[in-house]
Write an enzyme that holds these catalytic residues in place. Sequence first.
Site, PDB file in Angstrom:
ATOM      1  N   ARG A 162     -49.531 -36.938  39.621  1.00 58.17           N
ATOM      2  CA  ARG A 162     -49.258 -36.685  38.100  1.00 58.17           C
ATOM      3  C   ARG A 162     -49.437 -38.297  37.388  1.00 58.17           C
ATOM      4  O   ARG A 162     -50.092 -38.290  36.479  1.00 58.17           O
ATOM      5  CB  ARG A 162     -47.567 -36.721  38.001  1.00 58.17           C
ATOM      6  CG  ARG A 162     -47.125 -36.431  36.416  1.00 58.17           C
ATOM      7  CD  ARG A 162     -45.674 -36.115  36.189  1.00 58.17           C
ATOM      8  NE  ARG A 162     -45.429 -35.764  34.741  1.00 58.17           N
ATOM      9  CZ  ARG A 162     -45.132 -36.757  33.655  1.00 58.17           C
ATOM     10  NH1 ARG A 162     -45.269 -38.089  33.993  1.00 58.17           N
ATOM     11  NH2 ARG A 162     -45.014 -36.168  32.483  1.00 58.17           N
ATOM     12  N   CYS A 163     -49.117 -39.220  38.209  1.00 60.50           N
ATOM     13  CA  CYS A 163     -49.629 -40.620  37.808  1.00 60.50           C
ATOM     14  C   CYS A 163     -51.055 -40.550  37.522  1.00 60.50           C
ATOM     15  O   CYS A 163     -51.608 -41.392  36.698  1.00 60.50           O
ATOM     16  CB  CYS A 163     -49.235 -41.641  38.774  1.00 60.50           C
ATOM     17  SG  CYS A 163     -47.553 -41.951  38.831  1.00 60.50           S
ATOM     18  N   MET A 164     -52.083 -40.057  38.442  1.00 59.42           N
ATOM     19  CA  MET A 164     -53.164 -40.014  38.285  1.00 59.42           C
ATOM     20  C   MET A 164     -53.895 -39.276  37.199  1.00 59.42           C
ATOM     21  O   MET A 164     -55.222 -39.208  37.115  1.00 59.42           O
ATOM     22  CB  MET A 164     -53.956 -39.706  39.809  1.00 59.42           C
ATOM     23  CG  MET A 164     -53.621 -40.654  40.772  1.00 59.42           C
ATOM     24  SD  MET A 164     -54.361 -40.551  42.373  1.00 59.42           S
ATOM     25  CE  MET A 164     -53.974 -38.786  42.996  1.00 59.42           C
ATOM     26  N   ASN A 193     -43.616 -36.987  42.239  1.00 57.59           N
ATOM     27  CA  ASN A 193     -44.603 -37.090  41.597  1.00 57.59           C
ATOM     28  C   ASN A 193     -45.588 -35.830  41.605  1.00 57.59           C
ATOM     29  O   ASN A 193     -47.075 -36.268  41.790  1.00 57.59           O
ATOM     30  CB  ASN A 193     -45.507 -38.355  41.609  1.00 57.59           C
ATOM     31  CG  ASN A 193     -46.124 -38.944  40.688  1.00 57.59           C
ATOM     32  OD1 ASN A 193     -47.496 -38.826  40.423  1.00 57.59           O
ATOM     33  ND2 ASN A 193     -45.423 -39.526  39.689  1.00 57.59           N
TER      34      ASN A 193
END
Length: 406
Positions: free
Chosen positions: A397-399, A352
């Site tokens: 990336r998620c954040m 990620n």
Amino acid sequence: MTHPLLVPHVSSEIGTLKAVVLHRPGKELERLTPQNLAELLFDDIPWVRKIQEEHDEFAKVLKDNGITVLYVKDLLQDVLKDEAIKEQFIIDLLKINGITNTETESYLKDYLMDLRCNDIAEIAISGLEKGDIDNIIPKGLAEFIYEEHYFYIKPVPNMYFTRDPGAMIDGGFMISSMKSAARKPETLIMKYIYKNHDIFKKNNVPCWYDNTYFHSLEGGDVLILSDKVIAVGCGERTTPQAIERLARNLFEGNSTVEHILVVQIPINRSYMHLDTVFTMVDKERFVFYPGIKKDLRVFSIIKDDKGFSIQKEKDLQDALKFALNLRNIEIIPTGGFNAITSAREQWNDSTNTLAIAPGKVITYSRNESSNKIMRKEGIEVIEIEGSELSRGRGGPRCMSMPLLRY
């Protein structure tokens, strides 16, 4: 708060990142208990002070690299300054939290309307527990039955994964339709920001997908590979029906997207989104979790005169070459080819990665093997601490929700 020079546009995974939306983890994480962890999609309870320190470090790295950082709560506060919008948001917030008792709804609405915009924005994310306003609202049966931990407004601890509830695709915005009920309030917040904030409103940003659509589609499954090509994961959180709807909206709208690579991934919590197993780090280079290679299936949705056609692809690597018109594709295996190391680091979000420029990524420092391999391949790796951040099952990336890339 206005941002007159910010015109949202994202047509790359690796272009220089200029503006991003984050959410700093807060009180909503203090609402997690062993009893509600599964419902709220967590595997463990984070240490809140530490997770905030780690998130602040992440934000600092972004700012130090010239990236404008905007926060969800600030954007929501901006739009709630309008009294009519504030009132409708409160009505919708109560509705999405299942407040159907007329008397309770009336008391809660009056209570919230008297609060300042920043307090409402805080409650929308951190929740409103019975104990927060005890003795103000008459008790219904539910409050008696669930007396110890009754939430009028449930917390949304996954909000710090801003990638999922919304995403820029080309010059338009996608409001996700979340798979889990626990995350649906996040898209309500994003929708109000999209519909009412000057960043979107004054720039006439079109909407490619809407949270009222029945079929689920989440931002972590969407990768913007180029101005003409996107990849969408089809697995635990995103359905094939949603992908077709997105394709139709993009192709019939004024988007530049002409080709969608659909990557079918196993329905497994370890691989909840495509970006947990596959991300782009440079023009011809991708990081990939090798443990699922044999389980992948890849399809192409290609724009044509009849709307679009669908075809099955041989494998991901060949599909990427053709779609992106590249002679060579380099797949970097996270964790290397050691199955145990690779699986351990994938669980801790080694795949990620967040590219902030071509060949320059942010990752968690704990994924030592994957980071070493990327550096050996010439990728510049900026490490951040993620011991607590990773407990929510997401990485850099998620954040982050990019608003602008050059």
